[in-house]
Design a protein around this motif. Sequence first.
Motif, mmCIF file in Angstrom:
data_model
loop_
_atom_site.group_PDB
_atom_site.id
_atom_site.type_symbol
_atom_site.label_atom_id
_atom_site.label_comp_id
_atom_site.label_asym_id
_atom_site.label_seq_id
_atom_site.Cartn_x
_atom_site.Cartn_y
_atom_site.Cartn_z
ATOM 1 N N LYS A 172 0.680 -1.391 0.121
ATOM 2 C CA LYS A 172 -0.212 0.347 -0.317
ATOM 3 C C LYS A 172 0.725 1.478 -0.256
ATOM 4 N N ARG A 173 2.545 1.438 -0.828
ATOM 5 C CA ARG A 173 2.382 1.961 -0.876
ATOM 6 C C ARG A 173 1.366 3.295 -1.678
ATOM 7 N N SER A 174 2.254 4.729 -1.459
ATOM 8 C CA SER A 174 1.483 5.677 -2.603
ATOM 9 C C SER A 174 2.159 5.572 -4.160
ATOM 10 N N VAL A 175 0.846 5.935 -4.759
ATOM 11 C CA VAL A 175 1.570 6.111 -5.691
ATOM 12 C C VAL A 175 2.065 7.585 -6.352
ATOM 13 N N GLU A 176 2.993 8.128 -5.133
ATOM 14 C CA GLU A 176 3.729 8.730 -5.282
ATOM 15 C C GLU A 176 5.080 8.535 -4.771
ATOM 16 N N ASP A 177 4.991 8.120 -4.426
ATOM 17 C CA ASP A 177 6.849 6.930 -3.768
ATOM 18 C C ASP A 177 6.863 6.241 -5.251
ATOM 19 N N ILE A 178 6.265 5.003 -5.369
ATOM 20 C CA ILE A 178 6.498 4.211 -6.799
ATOM 21 C C ILE A 178 6.367 5.196 -7.617
ATOM 22 N N GLN A 179 6.393 6.075 -8.003
ATOM 23 C CA GLN A 179 6.281 7.616 -9.421
ATOM 24 C C GLN A 179 7.943 7.730 -8.790
ATOM 25 N N ALA A 180 8.231 7.752 -8.099
ATOM 26 C CA ALA A 180 9.719 8.587 -7.616
ATOM 27 C C ALA A 180 10.768 7.192 -7.684
ATOM 28 N N PHE A 181 10.192 6.418 -7.160
ATOM 29 C CA PHE A 181 11.678 5.369 -7.587
ATOM 30 C C PHE A 181 11.426 4.836 -8.819
ATOM 31 N N LEU A 182 10.871 4.843 -9.369
ATOM 32 C CA LEU A 182 10.654 4.099 -11.149
ATOM 33 C C LEU A 182 11.489 5.906 -11.799
ATOM 34 N N GLU A 183 11.340 7.082 -11.250
ATOM 35 C CA GLU A 183 12.224 8.512 -11.740
ATOM 36 C C GLU A 183 12.969 7.834 -11.544
ATOM 37 N N ASN A 184 13.564 7.218 -10.076
ATOM 38 C CA ASN A 184 14.963 7.259 -10.395
ATOM 39 C C ASN A 184 15.594 5.530 -10.736
ATOM 40 N N ALA A 185 15.036 4.459 -10.728
ATOM 41 C CA ALA A 185 15.335 3.598 -10.972
ATOM 42 C C ALA A 185 15.771 3.563 -12.802
ATOM 43 N N LEU A 186 14.635 3.630 -13.441
ATOM 44 C CA LEU A 186 14.401 4.161 -15.325
ATOM 45 C C LEU A 186 15.924 4.811 -15.507
ATOM 46 N N LYS A 187 16.579 4.106 -16.238
ATOM 47 C CA LYS A 187 17.549 4.816 -16.336
ATOM 48 C C LYS A 187 18.450 4.309 -16.624
ATOM 49 N N ILE A 188 19.326 3.688 -18.414
ATOM 50 C CA ILE A 188 20.177 2.842 -18.597
ATOM 51 C C ILE A 188 21.736 3.973 -19.049
ATOM 52 N N VAL A 189 23.257 2.690 -19.052
ATOM 53 C CA VAL A 189 24.185 3.118 -18.945
ATOM 54 C C VAL A 189 23.967 2.532 -20.016
ATOM 55 N N ILE A 190 25.450 2.542 -21.222
ATOM 56 C CA ILE A 190 26.695 2.001 -21.970
ATOM 57 C C ILE A 190 27.523 1.364 -21.359
ATOM 58 N N ILE A 191 27.475 0.270 -21.708
ATOM 59 C CA ILE A 191 28.524 -1.100 -21.617
ATOM 60 C C ILE A 191 29.310 -2.112 -22.098
ATOM 61 N N HIS A 192 30.585 -2.610 -21.964
ATOM 62 C CA HIS A 192 30.755 -3.205 -22.920
ATOM 63 C C HIS A 192 30.063 -4.400 -22.932
ATOM 64 N N LYS A 193 30.290 -5.365 -23.687
ATOM 65 C CA LYS A 193 28.974 -6.234 -23.515
ATOM 66 C C LYS A 193 30.305 -7.589 -22.829
ATOM 67 N N ASP A 194 31.241 -6.948 -22.841
ATOM 68 C CA ASP A 194 31.947 -7.720 -21.799
ATOM 69 C C ASP A 194 31.537 -7.953 -20.607
ATOM 70 N N GLU A 195 31.661 -6.420 -20.154
ATOM 71 C CA GLU A 195 30.860 -6.170 -18.855
ATOM 72 C C GLU A 195 29.121 -6.238 -18.667
ATOM 73 N N GLN A 196 28.622 -6.271 -19.468
ATOM 74 C CA GLN A 196 27.290 -7.102 -19.723
ATOM 75 C C GLN A 196 27.496 -8.443 -19.195
ATOM 76 N N ARG A 197 28.190 -9.087 -19.599
ATOM 77 C CA ARG A 197 28.234 -10.855 -19.529
ATOM 78 C C ARG A 197 28.339 -10.984 -18.242
ATOM 79 N N HIS A 198 29.364 -10.455 -18.011
ATOM 80 C CA HIS A 198 29.896 -10.156 -16.355
ATOM 81 C C HIS A 198 28.947 -10.065 -15.395
ATOM 82 N N ILE A 199 28.452 -9.100 -15.497
ATOM 83 C CA ILE A 199 27.215 -8.544 -14.558
ATOM 84 C C ILE A 199 26.116 -9.304 -14.365
ATOM 85 N N ASP A 200 25.108 -9.903 -16.234
ATOM 86 C CA ASP A 200 24.181 -10.288 -16.102
ATOM 87 C C ASP A 200 24.663 -12.430 -15.575
ATOM 88 N N HIS A 201 25.779 -12.835 -16.307
ATOM 89 C CA HIS A 201 25.956 -14.135 -16.053
ATOM 90 C C HIS A 201 26.689 -14.741 -14.857
#
Length: 239
Positions: A172-201
């Motif tokens: 039962k968190r507020s919509v405002e709190d959830i939106q604030a989280f989304l605005e902070n979390a929805l970001k992209i960084v460009i990384i090397h494919k090797d870094e992607q494999r390291h993080i993901d796998h």
Amino acid sequence: MDYWDAGSTGLHSDVGKAYLGKENGKGGRSVNEFLKGPISDALSQNRSVHEIARLISNDFKELIAEADFDALADTHAKDIKNRKPMGKGALSAQEFGKKKYEHYIRYLQDCIDYQEGEGFRDWSRLADCLLHPTPVVGNSTRSLEAGAPVHQEHVVPLRCINHLVIEGLVEKRSVEDIQAFLENALKIVIIHKDEQRHIDHEMGWKECMPNGWKIGDSVYDRLEKAERKVNVEFRTPTP
């Protein structure tokens, strides 16, 4: 139908897939074909939202029992009637952005309401489509090397974001709190494919954050805690 006139190519069909799945309906049409055909025709004829919802329910899988359909439609009829038109120029950029966050949150609330005890079949890519464009905030040092194979990495995995929002709604968190989280979390960084494999796998964080991570902690935690730390050069925000 909130986003029929949103102007984002393919957005309406992506939202349809999130609710209805990727299978064709009883008429043999895909979600995209169905929205561009029968639904588009119904909208041009000014048919009621209730009738349009019935078309969708009949042609694709039913989310609720037939006996509950009319009651649910009546419950939401007043809200639908009082909504302002959302065609071109009807909303400011800020208002439209807020509506998109509300639509995404409402979709996940539907997952809770109609899938109780079944496990959530939420679509992880909806946030990427509905809340596009996701800002690119920086590049890893390795991704800037000449000829480097690169990958657009969501700093918090989309599947993880869905689960955290669902948890927030259950708590039962507020919509405002959830939106604030989304605005902070929805970001992209460009990384090397090797870094992607390291993080993901190698680290096992393709769909999750490191153990112990919670909302409010650094959204770059996966990059910072990887055994081979991913050094990011952040971009200066455009004024």
